[in-house]
Design an enzyme around this catalytic site. Structure first.
Site, short mmCIF file in Angstrom:
data_model
loop_
_atom_site.label_atom_id
_atom_site.label_comp_id
_atom_site.label_asym_id
_atom_site.label_seq_id
_atom_site.Cartn_x
_atom_site.Cartn_y
_atom_site.Cartn_z
N ARG A 1 0.90 -1.29 0.05
CA ARG A 1 -0.01 0.02 0.17
C ARG A 1 0.88 1.25 0.01
NH1 ARG A 1 -3.64 -2.86 4.54
NH2 ARG A 1 -1.62 -3.68 4.74
N GLU B 1 2.76 -6.82 13.48
CA GLU B 1 1.84 -7.10 14.67
C GLU B 1 1.15 -8.32 14.60
OE1 GLU B 1 -1.52 -4.44 13.95
OE2 GLU B 1 -2.38 -4.96 15.94
P1 AMP Z 1 3.66 -2.23 11.89
O1 AMP Z 1 5.09 -2.81 11.22
O2 AMP Z 1 3.27 -3.12 12.93
O3 AMP Z 1 3.87 -1.00 12.18
O4 AMP Z 1 2.79 -2.62 10.50
C1 AMP Z 1 2.66 -1.82 9.55
C2 AMP Z 1 2.18 -2.72 8.47
O5 AMP Z 1 1.32 -3.60 8.54
C3 AMP Z 1 1.86 -1.67 7.50
O6 AMP Z 1 2.17 -1.92 6.11
C4 AMP Z 1 0.16 -1.70 7.54
O7 AMP Z 1 -0.39 -1.91 6.26
C5 AMP Z 1 0.13 -3.09 8.00
N1 AMP Z 1 -0.91 -3.21 9.63
C6 AMP Z 1 -0.64 -3.49 10.66
N2 AMP Z 1 -1.45 -3.56 11.48
C7 AMP Z 1 -2.56 -3.31 10.84
C8 AMP Z 1 -3.74 -2.88 11.22
N3 AMP Z 1 -4.32 -2.92 12.31
N4 AMP Z 1 -4.70 -2.45 9.95
C9 AMP Z 1 -4.09 -2.36 8.88
N5 AMP Z 1 -2.90 -2.64 8.53
C10 AMP Z 1 -2.24 -2.88 9.25
#
Ligand code: AMP
Length: 184
Positions: free
Chosen positions: A72, A109
């Protein structure tokens, strides 16, 4: 007549668009994850222009290239790069780039992942703005920051559409300014 100046007009209108259009899906893609879907924002021409302009404006003059994180982040990086006359770097998931690549493994996550960047695309010291849709735990952007720095570039900013503040992702990032259009 009172003149009201609105220096943050693009920021506040971008946030209003995100707030109005953001969709949330409990237990997707797995239990206990509240998935935040920004596709309705991308699918609205006025809202998409507002978020792209805001991301470009918040860091204007501070970057020569944008790094979009698959997938995205690519949508944002292509548009912001065009709007700001900046180069575009594609930070891809593991195993998709040819030639000499830098690799970073990190925790998500949900699950773990690997990101890669081709070396030698731009001169050393190029000022880079990282773009992604959501800042959650910060692992993805922290890994991308390491790739940017290992490639010899200078990270000058991070831009996201949505920050999930209860996951404290911002604390995992370095000193470069982080701009989130909306924080929840
Ligand atoms: P992080 O590394 O945990 O900051 O996760 C970021 C990436 O995972 C981004 O590219 C988001 O698109 C996706 N992502 C993580 N958690 C979510 C969520 N709750 N909703 C949508 N996208 C998420």
């Amino acid at each position: 007549m009172t003149h009201i100046s609105a220096p943050n007009a693009s920021a506040s209108s971008a946030a209003a668009h995100v707030e109005a259009l953001l969709a949330s899906y409990p237990d997707f893609p797995q239990p206990n994850i509240l998935f935040r879907d920004l596709n309705p924002v991308f699918a609205d021409a006025v809202a998409f222009r507002a978020i792209v302009d805001d991301l470009a404006d918040q860091h204007r003059g501070q970057f020569d290239a944008v790094a979009g994180i698959e997938a995205r982040g690519f949508l944002l990086a292509a548009a912001v790069g065009y709007a700001a006359n900046a180069a575009v770097l594609a930070v891809r998931k593991g195993g998709k780039l040819p030639g000499t690549v830098l690799t970073e493994e990190y925790d998500l996550e949900y699950g773990s992942a690997r990101l890669e960047l081709e070396v030698g695309q731009l001169p050393a010291g190029t000022r880079v703005l990282i773009l992604d849709d959501v800042l959650a735990t910060g692992g993805t952007i922290a890994a991308t920051s390491r790739l940017i720095e290992r490639a010899g570039y200078t990270l000058t900013g991070v831009g996201v559409v949505l920050e999930l503040t209860d996951l404290h992702g911002r604390e995992r990032l370095g000193t470069a300014p982080v701009h989130a259009i909306m924080s929840i």
